[in-house]
Write an enzyme that holds these catalytic residues in place. Sequence first.
Site, PDB file in Angstrom:
ATOM      1  N   GLU A 129      -9.511  -9.890  -8.232  1.00 13.08           N
ATOM      2  CA  GLU A 129      -8.389  -9.054  -7.991  1.00 13.08           C
ATOM      3  C   GLU A 129      -7.563  -8.718  -9.200  1.00 13.08           C
ATOM      4  O   GLU A 129      -7.112  -8.046  -9.623  1.00 13.08           O
ATOM      5  CB  GLU A 129      -7.901  -8.976  -6.498  1.00 13.08           C
ATOM      6  CG  GLU A 129      -8.921  -8.528  -5.295  1.00 13.08           C
ATOM      7  CD  GLU A 129      -8.652  -8.912  -3.983  1.00 13.08           C
ATOM      8  OE1 GLU A 129      -7.437  -9.375  -3.868  1.00 13.08           O
ATOM      9  OE2 GLU A 129      -9.306  -8.643  -3.226  1.00 13.08           O
ATOM     10  N   LYS A 167       0.856  -1.104   0.125  1.00 12.84           N
ATOM     11  CA  LYS A 167       0.000  -0.016   0.064  1.00 12.84           C
ATOM     12  C   LYS A 167       0.791   1.241   0.034  1.00 12.84           C
ATOM     13  O   LYS A 167       2.123   1.187   0.283  1.00 12.84           O
ATOM     14  CB  LYS A 167      -1.056  -0.213   1.125  1.00 12.84           C
ATOM     15  CG  LYS A 167      -1.883  -1.274   1.212  1.00 12.84           C
ATOM     16  CD  LYS A 167      -2.844  -1.321   2.355  1.00 12.84           C
ATOM     17  CE  LYS A 167      -3.844  -2.208   2.210  1.00 12.84           C
ATOM     18  NZ  LYS A 167      -4.771  -2.329   3.631  1.00 12.84           N
ATOM     19  N   HIS A 195      -1.756  -5.402   1.238  1.00 12.97           N
ATOM     20  CA  HIS A 195      -3.155  -6.422   1.018  1.00 12.97           C
ATOM     21  C   HIS A 195      -2.698  -7.462   0.630  1.00 12.97           C
ATOM     22  O   HIS A 195      -1.980  -7.876  -0.389  1.00 12.97           O
ATOM     23  CB  HIS A 195      -3.884  -5.363  -0.193  1.00 12.97           C
ATOM     24  CG  HIS A 195      -5.016  -6.206  -0.484  1.00 12.97           C
ATOM     25  ND1 HIS A 195      -6.097  -6.314  -0.023  1.00 12.97           N
ATOM     26  CD2 HIS A 195      -5.096  -7.054  -1.552  1.00 12.97           C
ATOM     27  CE1 HIS A 195      -6.901  -7.216  -0.698  1.00 12.97           C
ATOM     28  NE2 HIS A 195      -6.429  -7.793  -1.513  1.00 12.97           N
ATOM     29  N   ASN A 252      -1.957   0.011   7.328  1.00 15.92           N
ATOM     30  CA  ASN A 252      -1.396  -1.635   7.727  1.00 15.92           C
ATOM     31  C   ASN A 252      -0.497  -2.116   6.673  1.00 15.92           C
ATOM     32  O   ASN A 252      -0.435  -3.501   6.405  1.00 15.92           O
ATOM     33  CB  ASN A 252      -2.501  -2.493   7.966  1.00 15.92           C
ATOM     34  CG  ASN A 252      -3.592  -2.662   7.164  1.00 15.92           C
ATOM     35  OD1 ASN A 252      -3.529  -2.023   5.861  1.00 15.92           O
ATOM     36  ND2 ASN A 252      -4.646  -3.558   7.391  1.00 15.92           N
ATOM     37  N   TYR A 296     -12.426  -2.625  -3.323  1.00 14.85           N
ATOM     38  CA  TYR A 296     -12.811  -2.884  -1.858  1.00 14.85           C
ATOM     39  C   TYR A 296     -14.679  -2.518  -1.829  1.00 14.85           C
ATOM     40  O   TYR A 296     -15.305  -2.357  -0.980  1.00 14.85           O
ATOM     41  CB  TYR A 296     -12.302  -1.668  -0.977  1.00 14.85           C
ATOM     42  CG  TYR A 296     -10.949  -2.030  -0.620  1.00 14.85           C
ATOM     43  CD1 TYR A 296     -10.893  -3.062  -0.119  1.00 14.85           C
ATOM     44  CD2 TYR A 296      -9.904  -0.829  -0.726  1.00 14.85           C
ATOM     45  CE1 TYR A 296      -9.396  -3.344   0.593  1.00 14.85           C
ATOM     46  CE2 TYR A 296      -8.660  -1.284  -0.455  1.00 14.85           C
ATOM     47  CZ  TYR A 296      -8.395  -2.500   0.104  1.00 14.85           C
ATOM     48  OH  TYR A 296      -7.086  -2.540   0.688  1.00 14.85           O
ATOM     49  N   ARG A 336       2.405  -7.495   9.023  1.00 14.76           N
ATOM     50  CA  ARG A 336       1.843  -6.353   9.802  1.00 14.76           C
ATOM     51  C   ARG A 336       2.364  -6.336  11.258  1.00 14.76           C
ATOM     52  O   ARG A 336       2.372  -5.145  12.246  1.00 14.76           O
ATOM     53  CB  ARG A 336       0.256  -6.604   9.815  1.00 14.76           C
ATOM     54  CG  ARG A 336      -0.296  -6.151   8.389  1.00 14.76           C
ATOM     55  CD  ARG A 336      -1.807  -6.620   8.223  1.00 14.76           C
ATOM     56  NE  ARG A 336      -2.462  -6.210   6.993  1.00 14.76           N
ATOM     57  CZ  ARG A 336      -3.342  -6.659   6.401  1.00 14.76           C
ATOM     58  NH1 ARG A 336      -4.104  -7.637   7.099  1.00 14.76           N
ATOM     59  NH2 ARG A 336      -4.154  -6.195   5.234  1.00 14.76           N
ATOM     60  N   PHE A 349     -15.561   3.486   7.112  1.00 19.80           N
ATOM     61  CA  PHE A 349     -13.981   3.889   6.984  1.00 19.80           C
ATOM     62  C   PHE A 349     -13.789   3.772   5.282  1.00 19.80           C
ATOM     63  O   PHE A 349     -12.459   3.862   5.163  1.00 19.80           O
ATOM     64  CB  PHE A 349     -12.989   2.904   7.713  1.00 19.80           C
ATOM     65  CG  PHE A 349     -13.269   1.599   7.770  1.00 19.80           C
ATOM     66  CD1 PHE A 349     -12.812   0.763   6.465  1.00 19.80           C
ATOM     67  CD2 PHE A 349     -13.929   0.575   8.628  1.00 19.80           C
ATOM     68  CE1 PHE A 349     -12.817  -0.730   6.298  1.00 19.80           C
ATOM     69  CE2 PHE A 349     -14.084  -0.580   8.271  1.00 19.80           C
ATOM     70  CZ  PHE A 349     -13.473  -1.440   7.150  1.00 19.80           C
ATOM     71  N   VAL A 399      -4.705   0.070  12.065  1.00 12.69           N
ATOM     72  CA  VAL A 399      -5.271  -0.697  11.095  1.00 12.69           C
ATOM     73  C   VAL A 399      -5.522   0.282   9.671  1.00 12.69           C
ATOM     74  O   VAL A 399      -5.381  -0.359   8.507  1.00 12.69           O
ATOM     75  CB  VAL A 399      -6.650  -0.971  11.586  1.00 12.69           C
ATOM     76  CG1 VAL A 399      -7.708   0.141  12.040  1.00 12.69           C
ATOM     77  CG2 VAL A 399      -7.516  -2.098  10.683  1.00 12.69           C
TER      78      VAL A 399
END
Length: 168
Positions: free
Chosen positions: A146, A29, A135, A132, A69, A122, A77, A129
């Site tokens: 994905e 990320k 993915h 993190n 997502y 992690r 969130f 969170v």
Amino acid sequence: MICLFLSIFSYFFQTALTGVSERTFIAVKPDGVQRKLVGEITHRFEKKGFKLVALKLTQASEDLLKEHYWDLRSKPFFTELVSYMNSGPIVAMVWEGLDVVKTARKMLGETNPADSLPGTIRGDYCVEVGRNVIHGSDSVLSAQREISLWFRDNELHCWEDSSSRWIY
Ligand code: DAT
Ligand code: MG
């Protein structure tokens, strides 16, 4: 003729039937990229014995992230998640190997870094969170979805891994 048949059968057996060709989608990320964790994370997957099938540094669009997502769209969130993922480049990867989806999730640790054991990615490299660092697909089906979302077919490389006979 018999040799040809046997080698085709052996290839089919080693890949499809044994599950060695299972693939997962892994992404470092934006915080992981900024914090220079790309080398460490790819190193862990390489050392484990998985095969790299695709890798690119990419700035994901909001549309792509919303699609990625989609299951979380009703979570409070969600907007923050999309904007965090859109805040800088991501390293998107596809890794291949036996039980790679499940094993990669173990290597990642839990969603919340506070619940992640030391030794997991992690557990070792993050605390919150919402930051993190990595993915990983949570099932074979989501991995397929994905991978096709993030990569074109011609970006997925078929190559012979010379170490595979020492791993399987
Ligand atoms: P995972 O990434 O472990 O598969 P997930 O799919 O449930 O977890 O959630 C996707 C991401 O959304 C997760 O990596 C970080 C963020 N997230 C999940 N739960 C959150 C929460 N309670 N608060 C803030 N961000 C959260
Ligand atoms: Mg998830």
